[in-house]
Design a protein around this motif. Structure first.
Motif, PDB file in Angstrom:
ATOM      1  N   SER A  72       0.828  -1.214   0.000  1.00 38.33           N
ATOM      2  CA  SER A  72       0.000   0.000   0.000  1.00 38.33           C
ATOM      3  C   SER A  72       0.857   1.257   0.000  1.00 38.33           C
ATOM      4  N   GLU A  73       1.902   1.244   0.789  1.00 38.22           N
ATOM      5  CA  GLU A  73       2.798   2.398   0.861  1.00 38.22           C
ATOM      6  C   GLU A  73       3.447   2.666  -0.498  1.00 38.22           C
ATOM      7  N   LYS A  74       3.891   1.592  -1.180  1.00 39.57           N
ATOM      8  CA  LYS A  74       4.555   1.754  -2.469  1.00 39.57           C
ATOM      9  C   LYS A  74       3.574   2.233  -3.537  1.00 39.57           C
ATOM     10  N   ILE A  75       2.352   1.689  -3.512  1.00 37.29           N
ATOM     11  CA  ILE A  75       1.348   2.126  -4.489  1.00 37.29           C
ATOM     12  C   ILE A  75       1.015   3.601  -4.286  1.00 37.29           C
ATOM     13  N   ASP A  76       0.824   4.010  -3.032  1.00 37.78           N
ATOM     14  CA  ASP A  76       0.526   5.418  -2.735  1.00 37.78           C
ATOM     15  C   ASP A  76       1.665   6.323  -3.196  1.00 37.78           C
ATOM     16  N   GLY A  77       2.895   5.874  -2.963  1.00 42.86           N
ATOM     17  CA  GLY A  77       4.053   6.661  -3.381  1.00 42.86           C
ATOM     18  C   GLY A  77       4.116   6.798  -4.890  1.00 42.86           C
ATOM     19  N   TYR A  78       3.851   5.723  -5.598  1.00 42.94           N
ATOM     20  CA  TYR A  78       3.884   5.771  -7.060  1.00 42.94           C
ATOM     21  C   TYR A  78       2.790   6.690  -7.595  1.00 42.94           C
ATOM     22  N   MET A  79       1.561   6.559  -7.072  1.00 44.65           N
ATOM     23  CA  MET A  79       0.456   7.392  -7.549  1.00 44.65           C
ATOM     24  C   MET A  79       0.702   8.866  -7.265  1.00 44.65           C
ATOM     25  N   GLU A  80       1.292   9.160  -6.130  1.00 46.79           N
ATOM     26  CA  GLU A  80       1.614  10.551  -5.801  1.00 46.79           C
ATOM     27  C   GLU A  80       2.608  11.116  -6.810  1.00 46.79           C
ATOM     28  N   TYR A  81       3.627  10.323  -7.134  1.00 46.89           N
ATOM     29  CA  TYR A  81       4.608  10.734  -8.143  1.00 46.89           C
ATOM     30  C   TYR A  81       3.936  10.928  -9.501  1.00 46.89           C
ATOM     31  N   PHE A  82       3.107   9.958  -9.915  1.00 46.16           N
ATOM     32  CA  PHE A  82       2.476   9.987 -11.232  1.00 46.16           C
ATOM     33  C   PHE A  82       1.585  11.215 -11.384  1.00 46.16           C
ATOM     34  N   GLU A  83       0.810  11.523 -10.352  1.00 44.47           N
ATOM     35  CA  GLU A  83      -0.137  12.636 -10.419  1.00 44.47           C
ATOM     36  C   GLU A  83       0.552  13.995 -10.289  1.00 44.47           C
ATOM     37  N   SER A  84       1.765  14.013  -9.778  1.00 40.98           N
ATOM     38  CA  SER A  84       2.480  15.284  -9.595  1.00 40.98           C
ATOM     39  C   SER A  84       2.955  15.869 -10.911  1.00 40.98           C
ATOM     40  N   GLY A  85       3.182  15.020 -11.915  1.00 42.75           N
ATOM     41  CA  GLY A  85       3.713  15.490 -13.197  1.00 42.75           C
ATOM     42  C   GLY A  85       5.214  15.697 -13.192  1.00 42.75           C
ATOM     43  N   ASP A  86       5.854  15.513 -12.066  1.00 49.44           N
ATOM     44  CA  ASP A  86       7.303  15.685 -11.947  1.00 49.44           C
ATOM     45  C   ASP A  86       7.983  14.386 -12.376  1.00 49.44           C
ATOM     46  N   ARG A  87       8.820  14.452 -13.407  1.00 46.89           N
ATOM     47  CA  ARG A  87       9.468  13.235 -13.914  1.00 46.89           C
ATOM     48  C   ARG A  87      10.961  13.191 -13.592  1.00 46.89           C
ATOM     49  N   LYS A  88      11.382  13.978 -12.631  1.00 48.80           N
ATOM     50  CA  LYS A  88      12.808  14.060 -12.290  1.00 48.80           C
ATOM     51  C   LYS A  88      13.354  12.709 -11.825  1.00 48.80           C
ATOM     52  N   ASP A  89      12.607  12.013 -10.987  1.00 49.89           N
ATOM     53  CA  ASP A  89      13.059  10.718 -10.462  1.00 49.89           C
ATOM     54  C   ASP A  89      12.311   9.560 -11.135  1.00 49.89           C
ATOM     55  N   TYR A  90      12.141   9.672 -12.449  1.00 53.14           N
ATOM     56  CA  TYR A  90      11.365   8.656 -13.174  1.00 53.14           C
ATOM     57  C   TYR A  90      11.933   7.253 -12.987  1.00 53.14           C
ATOM     58  N   ASP A  91      13.265   7.146 -12.929  1.00 50.24           N
ATOM     59  CA  ASP A  91      13.881   5.826 -12.874  1.00 50.24           C
ATOM     60  C   ASP A  91      13.484   5.075 -11.600  1.00 50.24           C
ATOM     61  N   LYS A  92      13.496   5.769 -10.463  1.00 53.90           N
ATOM     62  CA  LYS A  92      13.126   5.119  -9.201  1.00 53.90           C
ATOM     63  C   LYS A  92      11.670   4.696  -9.194  1.00 53.90           C
ATOM     64  N   ASN A  93      10.818   5.549  -9.790  1.00 52.59           N
ATOM     65  CA  ASN A  93       9.390   5.244  -9.776  1.00 52.59           C
ATOM     66  C   ASN A  93       9.014   4.165 -10.785  1.00 52.59           C
TER      67      ASN A  93
END
Length: 220
Positions: A72-93
């Motif tokens: 759940s924590e990882k899914i929430d983290g990924y969705m937060e990244y995806f919805e932010s539009g910030d692709r700076k750390d794309y590799d980690k996500n």
């Protein structure tokens, strides 16, 4: 009176069945019994398949990259990244995404994570292999060539390209440590250690990872 009416009703029903189907009431009853047996068999096999599927899924998922508590924590983290539009750390996500979904891809689709058309009368597995044979043919891949599989998943296509080419060496690259672990286990299982390897890397930075003009053919 009611008994006579019941007999007349049955007789009328029998005449109607015979007129509509050409079958006697006895034949119709036997057909109904056989139909019920067929339906019961299909239902039983369907639920047996579902139970077997759950067992297979449980076996596959018990070696998952993340624990149940982390998912759940990882899914929430990924969705937060995806919805932010910030692709700076794309590799980690992207790594996190494939660590999460690989088991489900493999369970539902097999070891080759790609689509293909399926000919009439052709099994899904045969369609996958035929598609991967086309990669070999279109890229003119032959024995001794060095080939790169860009975004290789768990290495299904890489292993088939190595086999179908008659001896090419295929390197697969993926950003997911979990996929690397599984892919190299499958390479060992299939006895293809001399023809295949799967390594960690970002396919947005291939020149940095390998240098220039290293491979004879590349596919994705």
């Amino acid at each position: 009176m009611s008994g006579a009416a019941s007999v007349d009703s049955v007789g009328s029903l029998a005449d109607a069945i015979r007129g509509f189907t050409g079958l006697s009431l006895t034949h119709f009853s036997l057909a109904s019994v056989f139909f019920a047996i067929i339906v019961a068999t299909i239902v039983r096999r369907f639920f047996a398949f579902r139970v077997a599927g759950r067992k297979e899924a449980t076996q596959l998922l018990k070696d998952a990259h993340y624990s149940k508590e982390e998912v759940s924590e990882k899914i929430d983290g990924y969705m937060e990244y995806f919805e932010s539009g910030d692709r700076k750390d794309y590799d980690k996500n992207i790594e996190q995404f494939y660590n999460l979904v690989t088991d489900f891809y493999e369970y539902g689709w097999g070891e080759s994570f790609h689509f293909c058309h399926q000919n009439k009368g052709e099994t899904f597995k045969d369609a996958i292999v035929r598609h991967e044979k086309r990669i070999v043919d279109d890229c003119l891949i032959t024995k001794g060539m060095k080939v790169l599989d860009v975004g290789c998943g768990v290495g299904g296509p890489a292993r088939n390209v190595a086999r179908l080419s008659g001896g090419a060496h295929v390197t697969g690259i993926t950003i997911s440590p979990y996929q690397i672990k599984h892919a190299n286990e499958y390479i060992k299982r299939d006895g293809l250690e001399s023809q295949c390897e799967v390594i960690m890397g970002d396919f947005m930075k291939l020149a940095e990872r390998f240098g220039e003009n290293v491979f004879d053919a590349v596919y994705a």
